[in-house]
Every structure is written in C-alpha cells, then in structure tokens.
Design a protein around this motif. Sequence first.
Motif, PDB file in Angstrom:
ATOM      1  N   GLY A 165      41.967  58.404  62.590  1.00  0.00           N
ATOM      2  CA  GLY A 165      41.875  59.243  61.709  1.00  0.00           C
ATOM      3  C   GLY A 165      40.370  59.578  62.309  1.00  0.00           C
ATOM      4  N   PRO A 166      40.020  60.392  61.510  1.00  0.00           N
ATOM      5  CA  PRO A 166      38.258  60.783  61.722  1.00  0.00           C
ATOM      6  C   PRO A 166      37.717  59.648  61.250  1.00  0.00           C
ATOM      7  N   ALA A 167      38.105  59.304  60.281  1.00  0.00           N
ATOM      8  CA  ALA A 167      36.967  57.513  59.833  1.00  0.00           C
ATOM      9  C   ALA A 167      36.749  57.040  60.930  1.00  0.00           C
ATOM     10  N   GLY A 168      38.302  55.764  61.865  1.00  0.00           N
ATOM     11  CA  GLY A 168      37.980  55.801  63.038  1.00  0.00           C
ATOM     12  C   GLY A 168      36.994  56.303  64.445  1.00  0.00           C
ATOM     13  N   GLU A 169      37.220  57.475  64.157  1.00  0.00           N
ATOM     14  CA  GLU A 169      36.827  58.342  65.785  1.00  0.00           C
ATOM     15  C   GLU A 169      35.017  58.077  64.846  1.00  0.00           C
ATOM     16  N   ASN A 170      34.409  58.823  63.788  1.00  0.00           N
ATOM     17  CA  ASN A 170      33.622  58.089  62.910  1.00  0.00           C
ATOM     18  C   ASN A 170      32.616  57.197  63.097  1.00  0.00           C
ATOM     19  N   LEU A 171      33.655  55.257  63.334  1.00  0.00           N
ATOM     20  CA  LEU A 171      33.076  54.527  63.809  1.00  0.00           C
ATOM     21  C   LEU A 171      33.129  54.211  62.289  1.00  0.00           C
ATOM     22  N   VAL A 172      33.847  54.198  60.846  1.00  0.00           N
ATOM     23  CA  VAL A 172      33.545  53.843  59.512  1.00  0.00           C
ATOM     24  C   VAL A 172      33.985  52.443  59.406  1.00  0.00           C
ATOM     25  N   LYS A 173      32.925  51.828  59.050  1.00  0.00           N
ATOM     26  CA  LYS A 173      33.468  50.758  58.786  1.00  0.00           C
ATOM     27  C   LYS A 173      34.416  50.254  58.092  1.00  0.00           C
ATOM     28  N   LEU A 174      35.154  51.108  57.121  1.00  0.00           N
ATOM     29  CA  LEU A 174      36.198  51.261  56.366  1.00  0.00           C
ATOM     30  C   LEU A 174      37.553  51.987  57.184  1.00  0.00           C
ATOM     31  N   ALA A 175      37.386  52.138  58.341  1.00  0.00           N
ATOM     32  CA  ALA A 175      38.357  53.123  58.705  1.00  0.00           C
ATOM     33  C   ALA A 175      39.779  51.616  59.263  1.00  0.00           C
ATOM     34  N   GLY A 176      40.580  52.091  58.720  1.00  0.00           N
ATOM     35  CA  GLY A 176      41.959  50.991  59.276  1.00  0.00           C
ATOM     36  C   GLY A 176      42.574  51.707  60.548  1.00  0.00           C
ATOM     37  N   ILE A 177      43.898  51.059  60.835  1.00  0.00           N
ATOM     38  CA  ILE A 177      44.794  52.189  62.113  1.00  0.00           C
ATOM     39  C   ILE A 177      46.206  52.280  61.084  1.00  0.00           C
ATOM     40  N   VAL A 178      46.408  53.485  61.486  1.00  0.00           N
ATOM     41  CA  VAL A 178      47.422  54.018  60.179  1.00  0.00           C
ATOM     42  C   VAL A 178      49.047  53.398  61.368  1.00  0.00           C
ATOM     43  N   ASN A 179      50.288  53.417  60.613  1.00  0.00           N
ATOM     44  CA  ASN A 179      50.922  53.499  62.078  1.00  0.00           C
ATOM     45  C   ASN A 179      52.446  53.486  60.960  1.00  0.00           C
ATOM     46  N   ASP A 180      53.578  54.009  61.399  1.00  0.00           N
ATOM     47  CA  ASP A 180      54.064  55.627  60.862  1.00  0.00           C
ATOM     48  C   ASP A 180      53.698  56.221  59.752  1.00  0.00           C
ATOM     49  N   LEU A 181      52.616  56.157  60.052  1.00  0.00           N
ATOM     50  CA  LEU A 181      52.241  57.491  58.319  1.00  0.00           C
ATOM     51  C   LEU A 181      51.015  56.803  57.483  1.00  0.00           C
ATOM     52  N   HIS A 182      51.802  55.453  56.994  1.00  0.00           N
ATOM     53  CA  HIS A 182      51.615  55.549  55.892  1.00  0.00           C
ATOM     54  C   HIS A 182      50.933  53.731  55.192  1.00  0.00           C
ATOM     55  N   HIS A 183      51.370  53.358  56.236  1.00  0.00           N
ATOM     56  CA  HIS A 183      51.332  51.261  57.274  1.00  0.00           C
ATOM     57  C   HIS A 183      49.909  51.537  57.137  1.00  0.00           C
ATOM     58  N   VAL A 184      49.082  50.212  57.102  1.00  0.00           N
ATOM     59  CA  VAL A 184      47.864  50.266  57.421  1.00  0.00           C
ATOM     60  C   VAL A 184      47.477  49.398  58.142  1.00  0.00           C
ATOM     61  N   HIS A 185      46.447  49.308  58.591  1.00  0.00           N
ATOM     62  CA  HIS A 185      46.070  47.859  59.151  1.00  0.00           C
ATOM     63  C   HIS A 185      44.522  48.392  59.005  1.00  0.00           C
ATOM     64  N   ALA A 186      44.185  48.119  57.566  1.00  0.00           N
ATOM     65  CA  ALA A 186      43.199  48.111  56.351  1.00  0.00           C
ATOM     66  C   ALA A 186      42.052  47.582  56.898  1.00  0.00           C
ATOM     67  N   ARG A 187      42.507  46.079  56.362  1.00  0.00           N
ATOM     68  CA  ARG A 187      40.826  45.327  56.467  1.00  0.00           C
ATOM     69  C   ARG A 187      40.013  45.349  57.090  1.00  0.00           C
ATOM     70  N   GLY A 188      39.073  45.198  57.200  1.00  0.00           N
ATOM     71  CA  GLY A 188      38.217  44.673  57.759  1.00  0.00           C
ATOM     72  C   GLY A 188      37.509  45.876  58.943  1.00  0.00           C
ATOM     73  N   GLY A 189      37.711  46.870  59.150  1.00  0.00           N
ATOM     74  CA  GLY A 189      37.412  47.853  60.082  1.00  0.00           C
ATOM     75  C   GLY A 189      37.208  48.123  61.511  1.00  0.00           C
TER      76      GLY A 189
END
Length: 616
Positions: A165-189
């Motif tokens: 999402g925008p967090a990843g584009e803005n290099l936010v260190k809390l940003a995850g990668i989201v697959n299938d809408l709500h499943h998140v590779h969340a931790r560690g940026g």
Amino acid sequence: MVPGYAGRLLHIDLTKNIVKKIRLKKSFIKEYIGGKGFGARLMYDMVPPRIDPLSPVNPLIFLTGPVTATGAPASARDVVVTKSPKTGTFLDSNSGGYWGCWLKIAGYDGLIITGRASKLSYIYINDGSVELRDASGYAGYGVYATTKGLIKEVGDNNAKVAAIGPAGENLVKLAGIVNDLHHVHARGGPGAVMGSKNLKAIVISADHRNPKFDLADRDGFNKYNLKIIREVVRGPPEEWARTDGTPIIVRWSNDVGVLPTRNFQVGVFEYVDNIDAEVMRSFRTSKGACYRCSIACRNLTRLKDDKWGEIELDGPEYETIAMGGSNTGVGDFKAIIAWNNLVDDLGMDTISLGNVTALAMEAYEKGYIDKNITNGLELGFGNIDAQMELARMIAYRKGIGDILAEGAREFVMWLGGDAYKMALETKGLEYPAYDPRGSVGMALAYATSDRGACHLRAWPIAEEAFGDMDPFTPEGKAELVINMQDLNAVKWSMIFCDFLDADYEMIANYFNYVTGLNYSADTMRLIGERINNLIRLFNVREGFSRKDDYIPYRIAHEKMPRGPNKGFSVKPEIFNKMLDDYYELRGWNRDGVPKKGKLRRLGLYKDFFKTNIHSM
Ligand code: SF4
C-alpha cells in the motif's frame, strides 16, 4: 528432482529486467528443507555484510516449502525473507492465504527479487511466463484497489495478488506485504523493501487443478493426512482454532494479567468484555480458511455502522485486537474492525503500528508532545479518531507520522531525555501482545528472537501463565525457549502455520511422504538448530551480540501496578540468568556468538570463519 518441490527458483533482476530460472539442488533441500531454512542459507551467501536494507542489492525473497499447497493442515503458507530495514537483522515473515500456494502451483519454489525497477512496476507470473509490467497507474493506491485493479487488468478472476500500500511506497518501516487482501507478511518492514524496489505487486495466475509438483507417496500422504485431521485437527488440540480462533486469547491474556493495556502500563483491561471472542462472534458471518486448510481458524466478520460504513474483513486476530484495542485504550470492537480494515489497506503491521500509536499516546498524555506536534490531534488513550488519523499520517509520513514511521526506538530517541523508558521493543522491533511480567520466558523469547521482539519464534507463555510451569522463575526457561525456537524454525521451513500442533515426528512423517526421503525426528531437530545458528551468524556478521538481546526498561524496572502480576517485574538478575543459561545451552559464548564446536556439529564450520572475519 526431489518430489514435493517444483524444482526451481525464479531470480528477477528488476534493474536489468532479466529473469533466470535456478534449479534447486538436492543437497540444499536436504540441509535446509525450504521456506525459512532456504532463506537463511540464501541470505547468508548472497548478501554482503552491512548493506543498506533499502538498497537495490538487498534481495526480497519469497519462498514456499515442501508441504505448501499439498492439502496438509495449515500448509497454505509462504515466507518473505530479506534484511530488515526495521532492525538490520535477518528477517523472515510468513503469511497464509492463497498467494504462496499459487506460486508453487505455478512451478516455483521461490522468487528472488533484486535490483530496482526504473518506474513503479508489478511482476506478472502466468504459469510459464514472467513479465515486468508498468504499475505507475497504481501509485498511491491502497492494497484493496490495487488488488482488485490488477485482477481485472490481467483478466483472471482467480489470479492471486501480493501488494504493498502507500506505506510500502513511502518506505515506512512498519510496512508489510499484503496478499489476498488481508493476509500480511507484516513484521520487520518487508513492504518498505518492496517499495524501495519500485515494485507495487506480484500477480500470479496458475491452474490449481494442475500443480507443477508431485508427491513421492500420494497414497501414504493421504492416509496420514486423514489420520492427523481426525486426531489433531478435529480433536482437542485444535478446538480453540475451530471455534473462536485467536480472539479467544484476549480473555486468556486478561485473566493472567498479560494483556497489554495503554502501552504496557498495565496487564488487565477494564473494557475486556467489549473486545473478547464473544463480541467477535456477534460480527462473524462465517469461519474462513487459507487454501485447503482443514483447521479453518479464520473469522470472517462484517460491520455495518453509521460511523464506519460497511466493512467485510478477514479478522481481526488477537494481536490486532490487543495492540489496536487494549494497548491504545480502545474498548470498542467496531472501532477495532475499522482500524484493522484501514491498516490492511494502507499496508502496515498492526502489531508495530498499535505499539507506536500507544507510545505516542503515552508521550502525549505525559506532555512529551502536544497538539502543535500532532497536527492538532488529541492523542490521548482511547481516542479512536486520532488513532485512525495517526495511521494515515504514518503511512504517508505526514507531520509526526514521519518519525513514527521509523518505529518506537527512533521515536523515543527523537524525544530524548528519559522517553526511552516508554519504548517497548527489542532490536528495534516493537513488542507484540504478551507482557513478560506475567511470564518471564516471554522476555527471553523476545530478546533472543532472530528478527527482534517476536512471539512466533517461541511462545513459552503456553507452558507458563497458560500452562503448568511457574511463570515467574527463570529456571528451565532457556531450554523451553530453545526447544520452541528450533521446532518453529523447522515448521517455518516446511512451511506449516503456527497453529498446527505438530512435533518433530509429525513433521518428519509429512516430509517423508512428500519427498520420499527418510528423515527422523532427530534429523529434523538438528536442522532446526542449524537454521537458527546460521541466522545467528548472519546477525553476528551484522554486528549483533549480547548487547542487542535486551529487555525494555518498563519490563525490567516498572512493577506491574495491578492485576494478577501486581508488584512483579522481570528484574535484570532474572533476565540475565535466563540469558546466560540460553547461551550456554545453545553452545554460544557469553557474548552470544556461536562457538566452533557447535558449528562443526551442525555443518556450519566454514561459516564460523567467514562470520568472524567480517564481524571484526
Ligand atoms: S490454521 Fe488458520 S492461519 Fe493457519 S493456514 Fe489454516 S486457516 Fe490459515
């Protein structure tokens, strides 16, 4: 080729727009299994020491395992591996859903992405073909619009999308990668690493009726799988998952006084009745499952409300309820659903975000910051409107959101003075939702976790406050944490989700039916130990040592003010005893560096020398 694997990895260099297929070697499989294990070896060998995690040279690696997409319970997983921009450590972050299964079904055990695309792009894998496509039209889009738009664009309603999402584009260190809408590779940026590569999404089309891998003994696998479904999945060990799933833990945590409340200032929440599993059930439309998972622990919820509108969500899970609910003082389940829905769309980790939000709230209430700094937000605990707005400010790095986007440690350093006493983190990763003052083993688990404070490397509270072990004594906790960490390293390599109640024997049986190899439970245990030691070598090479295996000030020095753990803190002598025991049992020196003898036994002897040359 070894059965159970597609037999190849895909390497995509985004700078040169070159795609290579790499054959998987049998020796690699035998020593590291898949998933996290593959990632540990690849990262150690590929990544030069001390690189900037947001530079093109840091690889972003997606991996599956031998049981992924086989129909074994809890096997719909993939893991993303990289050097964390949040902590500077090795990072593996796994996720369920469908996307990882589609990667393997399409014929790839993993995807290694290096370089940086010249403009915002997405990768489209369509069975045999792989293309880098323009995604500049999706710049600034949330995860939901990106996912829906790309599914339409590739013309396959069954395509699976992993996006930032925008967090990843803005290099936010809390940003995850989201697959299938709500499943998140969340931790560690990992979302920030993907953003640094100008990569908006990875889309996969694959025919799941025709997977590009086989099993060594399909009949044996099916019989064994049925037995495990009958005895484990449909039996008492998984009852909690079948019924309420992780929201059941809200009540358990509150009852034993470890539910983080108002930035871990307390371990019991006066509004727990408003956020527990019973309340969740009133919003649940059905149970949900990742691809072919018979446990089906997910809760699909629906909210229709004047304030929040209509929301359909896969969640919220315990960690989200606690970190965005009790920890920020919000005792309103509707608000938690709305926050979860927003945060998934912005593409962030609800654990780290809930943690830094609560930290900012405490800083506001104690006068470290005021409305001039918060862009007018009244950031006191329990103000959900401010919490929602702060999530947006962090995702877009607006105002105070810019420093909070770096994380809790960086925020308190920015505040200065004694603000560090309010930060709950280890190695720069924010604490998840179990207060160690009610289970001291959690302090050791967080401190020694390879990626910073994490409950998914070891969850000793299961035996302590939730089990029969004394939760306040340091005795026996090092052994408990090591056993859990090594077992989990194997689970994350197969890849099984945390929720399968599996021991080494069950894991070895599944591995043998799938691959045709003949591994014992002891071999699996050794592999778990090997993976964790190799990752420790990676982190040592990056400069990590005992000084980084710490507990936060609050946990060590502030006694729990009320609840079942009233008057208790994890005093330094308790913590140091556990850490000394841990290093000794691991075969590491007093500074936390693996010794030669240990590494020789694990087949990592040559890595000892490589690590020590670089860490000098
Ligand atoms: S146990 Fe739950 S999270 Fe794990 S794979 Fe199954 S449905 Fe997904």
